[in-house]
Design a protein around this motif. Structure first.
Motif, PDB file in Angstrom:
ATOM      1  N   SER A  20      35.901  43.386  40.946  1.00 14.23           N
ATOM      2  CA  SER A  20      37.366  43.349  40.860  1.00 14.23           C
ATOM      3  C   SER A  20      38.022  44.313  41.837  1.00 14.23           C
ATOM      4  N   VAL A  24      41.823  44.673  45.194  1.00 14.13           N
ATOM      5  CA  VAL A  24      42.846  45.675  45.522  1.00 14.13           C
ATOM      6  C   VAL A  24      43.366  45.510  46.948  1.00 14.13           C
ATOM      7  N   TRP A 141      42.371  41.668  33.324  1.00 14.21           N
ATOM      8  CA  TRP A 141      42.184  42.805  34.228  1.00 14.21           C
ATOM      9  C   TRP A 141      42.505  42.381  35.661  1.00 14.21           C
ATOM     10  N   SER A 144      46.294  41.990  36.039  1.00 13.71           N
ATOM     11  CA  SER A 144      47.013  43.273  36.114  1.00 13.71           C
ATOM     12  C   SER A 144      46.800  43.938  37.465  1.00 13.71           C
ATOM     13  N   LEU A 145      45.527  43.979  37.900  1.00 18.60           N
ATOM     14  CA  LEU A 145      45.225  44.582  39.201  1.00 18.60           C
ATOM     15  C   LEU A 145      46.021  43.887  40.296  1.00 18.60           C
ATOM     16  N   TRP A 146      46.019  42.529  40.235  1.00 17.02           N
ATOM     17  CA  TRP A 146      46.690  41.732  41.258  1.00 17.02           C
ATOM     18  C   TRP A 146      48.174  42.073  41.320  1.00 17.02           C
TER      19      TRP A 146
END
Lengths: 236, 109
Positions: A20, A24, A141, A144-146
């Motif tokens: 994941s 980023v 997850w 949210s990261l995206w």
């Protein structure tokens, strides 16, 4: 929220976590690219919340900027996303017994990385709660990261020097997904055939060469699997 | 450039073009099922699709085949890092962008 859901969530999250991080830079690149295309901050955030797809977002930007007809933009997005029909079909048995609303949400959340890491393990499990947990935790997850790092890209776009070839980071992100997949020989054959065919067929209109290339790659992988089995059966 | 309300209409349509393929079989569930041979063939879809996205980008330069371009050199660096250090997610980005920027900015390739 029973025990096996929680166990699945924990295991799915742990399986996806290393991969994941690759989202980023990709998300930041998408954010910068949308601002560079001339979107306002609100428009860039709106697109990311609605579309939530790096390839479709990055792939349609040049068409939006050049004022291409709407049907061409939508057709391009559809072609870039046809792989999800394939992913969705492959993973759908794992959603057996999951209520409609949760399946709708799962469709919105389905991304390449979670599919690549989780599909095989989800299909091998007979526990539907474990399977849903194993899908949902890494998917939320990823979402949210995206959203967070696209926002950082959108807000920080002015700080990045021009001409740093940042768009290539999207390609690197796709490569980091591809390499671990190509571990078995039929998978490697599928990847090579798909890539070479996409290059050879690049002249097809509407990026249809991409879909044709994927089809060639799948057929080649399937054929290689059969050929390998045939040889194993012959061996004494 | 598309702007104003039409930009938002465009976003809605791109979103539909994304989420209908994603949701298709997950939402249709047990009422729709692909034949098992197709199901097995589809295991090769991710590798084929990712490669079909990546390879044209690294071997083509302005739509023409160019095996000696900085993007291909950068891609080889990414490949090397992903194979040698599969646990570190940053190395492929550092190595790939490092090689690309070195060749483009440093050597003007």
């Amino acid at each position: 929220m029973n025990d096996s859901f929680r166990r699945g969530a924990r295991e799915g999250f742990r399986a996806f976590l290393p991969l994941s991080v690759g989202l980023v830079p990709w998300a930041m690149v998408t954010g910068v690219a949308m601002r560079a295309a001339g979107f306002s901050i609100v428009e860039a955030i709106g697109m990311t919340l609605m579309v939530f797809a790096g390839t479709a977002q990055i792939g349609t930007l040049p068409l939006i900027v050049s004022g291409a007809p709407l049907w061409l933009i939508v057709a391009t997005a559809l072609v870039l996303n046809l792989r999800f029909v394939i992913f969705s079909a492959a993973i759908s048995p794992a959603f057996e017994g999951i209520p409609l609303l949760k399946r709708l949400m799962s469709g919105y959340l389905l991304v390449d990385g979670v599919f690549a890491v989780g599909a095989q393990r989800m299909l091998a499990s007979t526990d539907k709660d474990w399977r849903f947990g194993f899908f949902l935790a890494p998917s939320l997850w990823a979402w949210s990261l995206w959203q967070v790092f696209v926002l950082i890209g959108v807000l920080g776009a002015e700080l990045v020097p021009q001409g740093w070839s940042l768009e290539f980071m999207a390609t690197i992100a796709l490569m980091t997904l591809l390499v671990p997949l190509a571990a078995s020989r039929p998978m490697l054959v599928a990847a090579l055939a798909g890539g070479v065919a996409a290059v050879a067929l690049r002249g097809m209109p509407l990026k249809l060469g991409l879909i044709a290339g994927i089809m060639v790659g799948i057929a080649a992988g399937f054929a290689a699997e059969h050929w390998q089995h045939g040889k194993e059966a012959e061996a004494p | 450039m598309i702007s104003g309300v039409w930009l938002w209409v465009t976003f809605v349509l791109i979103a539909l073009a994304t989420h209908i393929p994603r949701g298709s079989f997950i939402v249709a569930g047990s009422r729709a099922r692909l034949p098992s041979a197709l199901q097995r063939a589809l295991r090769y879809a991710p590798a084929a699709a990712l490669s079909a996205l990546v390879l044209p980008d690294v071997v083509l330069d302005g739509g023409e085949l160019d095996p000696l371009n900085p993007k291909l050199a950068a891609a080889l660096a990414v490949l090397l890092m992903t194979a040698l250090r599969p646990r570190n997610p940053w190395l492929p980005f550092i190595a790939g962008m490092g090689v690309l920027l070195l060749l483009r900015k440093g050597l003007g390739w």
